[in-house]
Design a protein around this motif. Sequence first.
Motif, PDB file in Angstrom:
ATOM      1  N   ALA A 189       0.820  -1.204   0.000  1.00 53.33           N
ATOM      2  CA  ALA A 189       0.000   0.000   0.000  1.00 53.33           C
ATOM      3  C   ALA A 189       0.857   1.257   0.000  1.00 53.33           C
ATOM      4  O   ALA A 189       0.477   2.284  -0.600  1.00 53.33           O
ATOM      5  CB  ALA A 189      -0.931   0.002   1.208  1.00 53.33           C
ATOM      6  N   ALA A 190       2.027   1.211   0.642  1.00 51.89           N
ATOM      7  CA  ALA A 190       2.911   2.383   0.654  1.00 51.89           C
ATOM      8  C   ALA A 190       3.480   2.682  -0.719  1.00 51.89           C
ATOM      9  O   ALA A 190       3.824   3.832  -1.014  1.00 51.89           O
ATOM     10  CB  ALA A 190       4.036   2.165   1.662  1.00 51.89           C
ATOM     11  N   ALA A 191       3.613   1.640  -1.551  1.00 51.08           N
ATOM     12  CA  ALA A 191       4.186   1.839  -2.881  1.00 51.08           C
ATOM     13  C   ALA A 191       3.143   2.187  -3.926  1.00 51.08           C
ATOM     14  O   ALA A 191       3.479   2.715  -4.981  1.00 51.08           O
ATOM     15  CB  ALA A 191       4.945   0.587  -3.320  1.00 51.08           C
ATOM     16  N   LEU A 192       1.877   1.898  -3.665  1.00 48.39           N
ATOM     17  CA  LEU A 192       0.841   2.089  -4.691  1.00 48.39           C
ATOM     18  C   LEU A 192       0.606   3.540  -5.080  1.00 48.39           C
ATOM     19  O   LEU A 192       0.436   3.832  -6.263  1.00 48.39           O
ATOM     20  CB  LEU A 192      -0.464   1.448  -4.228  1.00 48.39           C
ATOM     21  N   PRO A 193       0.575   4.516  -4.157  1.00 44.10           N
ATOM     22  CA  PRO A 193       0.309   5.895  -4.606  1.00 44.10           C
ATOM     23  C   PRO A 193       1.321   6.408  -5.611  1.00 44.10           C
ATOM     24  O   PRO A 193       0.962   6.994  -6.630  1.00 44.10           O
ATOM     25  CB  PRO A 193       0.353   6.693  -3.301  1.00 44.10           C
ATOM     26  N   ALA A 194       2.619   6.147  -5.373  1.00 42.65           N
ATOM     27  CA  ALA A 194       3.637   6.633  -6.307  1.00 42.65           C
ATOM     28  C   ALA A 194       3.542   5.913  -7.642  1.00 42.65           C
ATOM     29  O   ALA A 194       3.652   6.529  -8.708  1.00 42.65           O
ATOM     30  CB  ALA A 194       5.026   6.444  -5.705  1.00 42.65           C
TER      31      ALA A 194
END
Length: 535
Positions: free
Chosen positions: A337-342
């Motif tokens: 989830a931490a990587a999905l926005p970027a």
Amino acid sequence: MRPTGQVPQIPAKPDPFSDLFSWRLIGAACWSLCIFAGYILLWSMLPLYSTAGAALLHLFSIQMLLTVGLQLMVLYAHRMVMSSSEPPPLYNPKLGLHGRSWVAMMVSRVLLRGRKLRDLQAVLFLYVATAVSAVFFIYTFPRLRFARDAPTPLGWSTTVGVCLAALYSTQHLARCRDVLTYPVVQRHRYFRVKRRLPQVLLVSFKLGALALLLALLQARRLVAASALLQAALAASLCAAGWLLGHTMLQVVFTERHKLSQAGDPDPNRPLLQALSSDNPVVQDLALIDLACMTEEVGALACQRRAALFADETGRLGWTPVGGYLLSEVRDLVTALAAALPAISGEAAAAGTAGGKGHRVQWNMLSLSPSTGASLLGREQDMAAWSVRSKYYRLGWCLRALSSLAAVSRKEDRYGVVLLCDPNLADIIMGLLSTILVLQQYTRITSMLSCRSSGALSRVLSQVADLLGGPPHPSLQQVEHLASALEDTARGATYRVINAFGSSLKNSMREAKMKPAYGTPTDLNTLLAAFLAYQE
């Protein structure tokens, strides 16, 4: 890789894994040396070279004993560098180091594996052990084939041996062959070894031929045909011995170890001890046994599951075990989830590139390299590493967590899964969050994978596959692993749904944890689709 689950500290008692690894190492040594001795005997008895009596005589000579000793040293070096997961990636944008850089991968996997001095010592020991073993074997190999022949020239033996050792050790570490590969189905070790032997022979001949080619380039002179033939055969046989040792370590260290037997007064103690261990391999073996136990139907499995549900408060069984499993699942969901926005931002920018403002389908993204150069970041590297390094572990956690939740419908007398932490709502919410995040991550990484690696990287990977041993299965494209984990999560969710049915709709309100990914509305919508068997 320490777990975040709340596993209570168990009072000091004999560790069930204290002698297990030593005995498994001895077993791997016995199996590999027996097969290797058979190889040597076979080559020594070839026509026109030696008689059977001479071959047997050399098999028990001092030279052969030294060869066996050096092979055992290489086997122990394999044990020292063996690990349960790929080393974490390096990320330093100022130096151009990121998870997809060949330089960063070589440094993190070969030189700075565990970021500790003992890991560097283990790597150096592997290089030194293979070099000494190769030089000695190639130098003395003619004595095994020709009883009266002189040894191979020391200079030529040293050149070929060092090239073989450097080539083998580098590809062994860089391709994560030191990482344990756990089987999907546990079979007897005879069948697992039999399946891998043809590949061992093929890879050994590849390594021997490539080492001979490198030695010729290094020597820069003509070498007699007999010396070339002897060096090629010796290098291949030596590499076969190393590969056999590595294969046997992979086989014996990934076998299931039953933590409890029938009649044990406290079946939960060995499991809790293993889960609270500092050794990731011990944790992996405990998760394998737990996943298999929760899916079995025998009397022993029922007894062990009953012990997990026996405490009404859950503190001595269900809470630490269920909390550990759910925390492992939530950790991966959080990393993705931490990587999905970027990543999503890069995909949107790629879709609107050129000022047209048209949204494109996920499988119709342009291949322009200008839109994929910025798909680099610590979060993206750690997300891909988490999927690869926790691929096996997350599969066991999903299987065990869903199976325990499903069987609790009939076997949980006190309702600890419904009343204690983590409860049923937390479990189903964790499974649904896992599916949502893996769906999104797989969709976006599949869209961008064709631009995240250049043509040079793909060519180098293909050349490495052709000339060396196969890489670790987790080194394939990360979207393939994420898709496989998504299928596992779907199966786990259906297992719980088949047990509880539509009553899960009301249970979702009793969740005590916030979703690791997605909103409650998204999770309820996905749950409704599962209940309708539309997923």
